[in-house]
Design a protein around this motif. Structure first.
Motif, PDB file in Angstrom:
ATOM      1  N   HIS A 178      -6.329   2.958  -8.425  1.00  0.00           N
ATOM      2  CA  HIS A 178      -7.515   2.288  -8.963  1.00  0.00           C
ATOM      3  C   HIS A 178      -7.416   2.274 -10.486  1.00  0.00           C
ATOM      4  O   HIS A 178      -6.579   2.969 -11.077  1.00  0.00           O
ATOM      5  CB  HIS A 178      -8.815   2.965  -8.505  1.00  0.00           C
ATOM      6  N   SER A 460     -20.757   0.006   2.271  1.00  0.00           N
ATOM      7  CA  SER A 460     -19.848  -0.937   1.621  1.00  0.00           C
ATOM      8  C   SER A 460     -20.302  -1.139   0.181  1.00  0.00           C
ATOM      9  O   SER A 460     -21.497  -1.305  -0.088  1.00  0.00           O
ATOM     10  CB  SER A 460     -19.845  -2.285   2.349  1.00  0.00           C
ATOM     11  N   GLU A 464     -15.238  -2.719  -0.759  1.00  0.00           N
ATOM     12  CA  GLU A 464     -14.594  -1.699   0.072  1.00  0.00           C
ATOM     13  C   GLU A 464     -15.629  -1.058   0.988  1.00  0.00           C
ATOM     14  O   GLU A 464     -16.826  -1.028   0.676  1.00  0.00           O
ATOM     15  CB  GLU A 464     -13.943  -0.619  -0.798  1.00  0.00           C
ATOM     16  N   THR A 465     -15.160  -0.540   2.118  1.00  0.00           N
ATOM     17  CA  THR A 465     -16.043   0.110   3.086  1.00  0.00           C
ATOM     18  C   THR A 465     -15.578   1.542   3.301  1.00  0.00           C
ATOM     19  O   THR A 465     -14.379   1.795   3.473  1.00  0.00           O
ATOM     20  CB  THR A 465     -16.049  -0.653   4.421  1.00  0.00           C
ATOM     21  N   TYR A 466     -16.535   2.475   3.320  1.00  0.00           N
ATOM     22  CA  TYR A 466     -16.210   3.893   3.404  1.00  0.00           C
ATOM     23  C   TYR A 466     -16.991   4.573   4.527  1.00  0.00           C
ATOM     24  O   TYR A 466     -18.135   4.196   4.827  1.00  0.00           O
ATOM     25  CB  TYR A 466     -16.550   4.600   2.087  1.00  0.00           C
ATOM     26  N   GLN A 482     -11.559   5.551   4.541  1.00  0.00           N
ATOM     27  CA  GLN A 482     -11.785   4.223   3.982  1.00  0.00           C
ATOM     28  C   GLN A 482     -11.302   3.181   4.984  1.00  0.00           C
ATOM     29  O   GLN A 482     -10.289   3.376   5.669  1.00  0.00           O
ATOM     30  CB  GLN A 482     -11.048   4.066   2.654  1.00  0.00           C
ATOM     31  N   LYS A 485      -8.395  -2.876   5.414  1.00  0.00           N
ATOM     32  CA  LYS A 485      -8.723  -4.296   5.348  1.00  0.00           C
ATOM     33  C   LYS A 485      -7.711  -5.138   6.130  1.00  0.00           C
ATOM     34  O   LYS A 485      -6.496  -4.940   5.983  1.00  0.00           O
ATOM     35  CB  LYS A 485      -8.726  -4.767   3.893  1.00  0.00           C
ATOM     36  N   PHE A 551      -5.645   2.114  -0.565  1.00  0.00           N
ATOM     37  CA  PHE A 551      -7.009   2.608  -0.751  1.00  0.00           C
ATOM     38  C   PHE A 551      -7.257   3.058  -2.188  1.00  0.00           C
ATOM     39  O   PHE A 551      -6.346   3.516  -2.875  1.00  0.00           O
ATOM     40  CB  PHE A 551      -7.282   3.777   0.195  1.00  0.00           C
ATOM     41  N   ASP A 552      -8.532   2.975  -2.601  1.00  0.00           N
ATOM     42  CA  ASP A 552      -8.882   3.433  -3.944  1.00  0.00           C
ATOM     43  C   ASP A 552      -9.569   4.792  -3.945  1.00  0.00           C
ATOM     44  O   ASP A 552      -9.699   5.420  -4.993  1.00  0.00           O
ATOM     45  CB  ASP A 552      -9.773   2.406  -4.654  1.00  0.00           C
TER      46      ASP A 552
END
Length: 674
Positions: A178, A460, A464-466, A482, A485, A551-552
């Motif tokens: 990131h 979200s 991004e969704t966590y 995470q 995608k 992933f971030d």
């Protein structure tokens, strides 16, 4: 007669003195008995349940150790108990020491926190132009975006100074996960770079700097390098809880990230220096180390995140913040040890717990001890006992379907499936190609609850969704997984890696047992996740030669790079080098000679039939045997004698250049198998 009377009077006097002394001691109230009792009870629970083999704890108030105690045997073979001077590795608590070292250089006017790292380490480069924006501060508060951890030979049985150059080499071909400053994701390598800055700026070896500027001024005579390098002092040895085998004493070569050892009492003494300026740091530097150092992601979860500081895991917790009490805390975990230190600097209260064992609840125990002291001093109210009441399932929220799909942590890949009829969600974890249910979550009032009452939720933000664990007892949220995608135009690697077995080749014979799992690895492809490869965690395929970090918000991610070597396709997984299993030589009946070449790469053999094997190896050489299903069945670091190897098992020989091993294999009939 006279002698008997004198003896009688003497005994009576002794009884009287003893009684008076006991009465005096009993009348003197111990203000910390509740905390001591809590710590003792929970440490013995850990020991009796096999979570650790031995431990030590200490409580300091107003600069004085009011309680210190050892538990269990430091050395079982010699029946040496743990005492208050027994040394334990403290793991990542070492990060606070390197942060202080940097701040001492700030006080000296030699380092600026917000200057780029490259100003101090011009050799630091990455395959990602954003690295130039990483500042010294970002190394210390985990917001740099660096991938995570240099694994190769960092944990071991002997200190290796080369790990710093190896970290530079690994980062040179790495990317950021990131933008610098965007998120706070735990990262060990940042502290190795900080250690290097201390050496470069001070023109001193790191341990010499700590000795001169921290250990000696504070009188820390039992704090220093890891226990594997300690001679002549009592050390808490680590014993495997399943087998009882003693492991070689452990040393972490990443000194700034996790390589120090200490006692519980000296940890408290070090933590107490944060109570006032002048003990180590000047006023401004002390204030900088005591305040939260958030990323720009702060505030995007429902509840507060961990308030990371410079080196510290936390600079507060909601329960204590509400009472106007600042709590600093740092945990540590290595292959063999667990540790935790808390301090309330404004009240000069510190609690430390150290344990020889990976599964110890050191953090929980230390926090329970700290809480008991604060309650006794009437600084926080006593918490009532929590009663677990299973929540009743409520109707799933309208947007639940948007959170279904595949998720990953740094090592696991899973699928979240919602059940509208039961108002629940089930997390399945991939075990190779099989999806195994890991837990079922019931929805209630905005959260999902597991069978133990732990709550979590999905969110979200920023595209991004966590999956977020909401730790109600601490009042904080932690991202656990995470979402993966879907890729619109998925790519493939130039070789089909599905189901391939890989053998690690850059293993030092002195590497720690914790890293053995990285030696024998299988790569997988999932039809449900086109464009991704699973090789020690999910990776997004970006080209036929490369798969990067997807992933971030996930710690310790790695990237995959294919290369050609010796006529085969090999793989770099960040700092770990692998060759395909078919490159292993066949283990033949009779004598097999194995020589480590000039490149130092370890050699592998595979058994074509069931055999009993015996070994002759160099003094520092090492032999590890794996079953065909990747289970370690023999490791010369802890095992001795001959061993049985079934057909399809692998034998790894690691040593130094020109080392020679002899492996003698005797085939056996099926009627002689055991």
């Amino acid at each position: 007669m006279l002698k008997s009377r004198i003896a009688g009077v003497f005994c009576l006097c002794c009884m009287l003195v003893t009684t008076l002394a006991f009465d005096a001691a009993a009348s003197k109230k111990n203000h910390y008995e509740s905390a001591i009792s809590k710590v003792r009870s929970e440490i013995w629970q850990d020991i009796n349940s096999g979570k650790c083999g031995s431990a030590a704890a200490a409580i300091m108030v107003d600069g004085k150790v009011v309680y210190a105690e050892g538990f269990g045997m430091a050395n079982r073979e010699k029946s040496i108990p743990v005492t208050t001077t027994t040394l334990f590795n403290i793991g990542s608590i070492s990060k606070v020491y390197v942060a202080v070292a940097i701040m001492l250089l700030v006080d000296d006017g030699k380092v600026l926190l917000d200057k780029p790292v490259t100003d101090y380490l011009p050799e630091f480069k990455m395959a990602d132009k954003r690295y130039k924006k990483i500042t010294v501060r970002m190394l210390l508060n985990h917001v740099s975006g660096l991938p995570g951890t240099e694994v190769s030979n960092s944990f071991g049985f002997k200190y290796d100074d080369n790990v710093k150059q190896e970290t530079i080499n690994t980062l040179a071909r790495a990317h950021l996960k990131h933008d610098p400053g965007a998120m706070a994701v735990y990262c060990n390598d940042g502290f190795t770079l900080a250690e290097m800055i201390v050496e470069r700026v001070s023109k001193m070896k790191y341990m010499n700097f700590l000795e001169k500027r921290i250990f000696k001024p504070l009188g820390l005579k039992n704090t220093g390098i890891g226990v594997g390098e300690i001679k002549g002092k009592p050390v808490a040895l680590y014993y495997d809880p399943k087998t009882g085998e003693m492991h070689p004493t452990e040393t972490l070569s990443v000194l700034g990230a996790g390589g120090l050892s200490s006692t519980a009492g000296e940890l408290c003494l070090f933590a107490d220096t944060f109570s006032a300026a002048g003990k180590l740091l000047k006023k401004d530097s002390l204030a900088e180390m005591r305040k939260a150092q958030p990323s720009t992601f702060r505030g995007k979860l429902r509840n507060p995140e961990v308030s990371i500081g410079l080196g510290w895991d936390m600079t507060g917790l909601p329960r204590y913040d509400a009472a106007g009490i600042q709590l600093l805390g740092k945990s540590g975990g290595t292959g063999n040890y667990s540790s935790m230190v808390f301090t309330v600097p404004d009240r000069r209260i510190s609690v430390a717990v150290l344990a020889a064992g990976r599964g110890s609840n050191a953090m929980k125990i230390a926090l329970a001890g700290m809480d008991a002291v604060l309650v006794e001093k009437k600084l926080v109210p006593r918490e009532g006992k929590t009663i677990l009441i299973p929540p009743k399932a409520q109707k799933l929220p309208q947007d639940y379907a948007s959170f279904s799909g595949y998720y990953a942590s740094n090592t696991k890949i899973g699928q979240v499936v919602f059940d509208e009829e039961k108002n629940s969600a089930t997390l399945f974890i991939f075990k190779e190609k099989e999806k195994v249910p890991a837990m079922t979550l019931v929805y209630n009032n905005g959260y999902y609850y597991d069978a133990e009452g732990n709550r979590s939720y999905f969110t979200s933000t920023g595209g991004e969704t966590y999956y977020v664990s909401s730790l109600a007892t601490l009042g904080i949220d932690v991202i656990g997984m995470q979402k993966i995608k879907p890729i619109e135009k998925p790519q493939s690697l130039r070789i089909n890696m599905d189901g391939m077995v890989w053998l690690r080749r850059n293993v030092s014979p002195l590497e720690g047992i914790i890293a053995v799992d990285s030696h024998f690895v299988k790569s997988l492809l999932y039809k449900e996740l086109p464009g991704y490869v699973d090789f020690m965690g999910a990776k997004r395929i970006d080209s036929p030669e490369f798969a990067g970090m997807p992933f971030d918000a996930i710690r310790d991610q790695t990237a995959l790079t294919l290369l050609e070597k010796n006529g085969d396709t090999w793989v770099w997984i960040s700092d770990l080098l692998y060759s395909p299993a078919q490159s292993a030589a066949s283990l033949k009946a009779g004598g097999n000679s194995v020589k480590i070449e000039g490149d130092g790469y370890n050699k592998w053999m595979v058994a074509d039939e069931d055999m009993v094997v015996s070994f002759t190896k160099p003094k520092q050489g090492r032999i590890i045997m794996f079953s065909s299903g990747d289970t370690v069945i023999y490791d010369s670091a802890v095992n001795t004698g001959d061993a049985y190897t079934a057909k399809g098992s692998y034998i790894e020989c690691s040593g130094f250049a020109n080392d020679v091993f002899t492996v003698i294999a005797k085939p056996i009939g099926s009627d002689k198998k055991k």
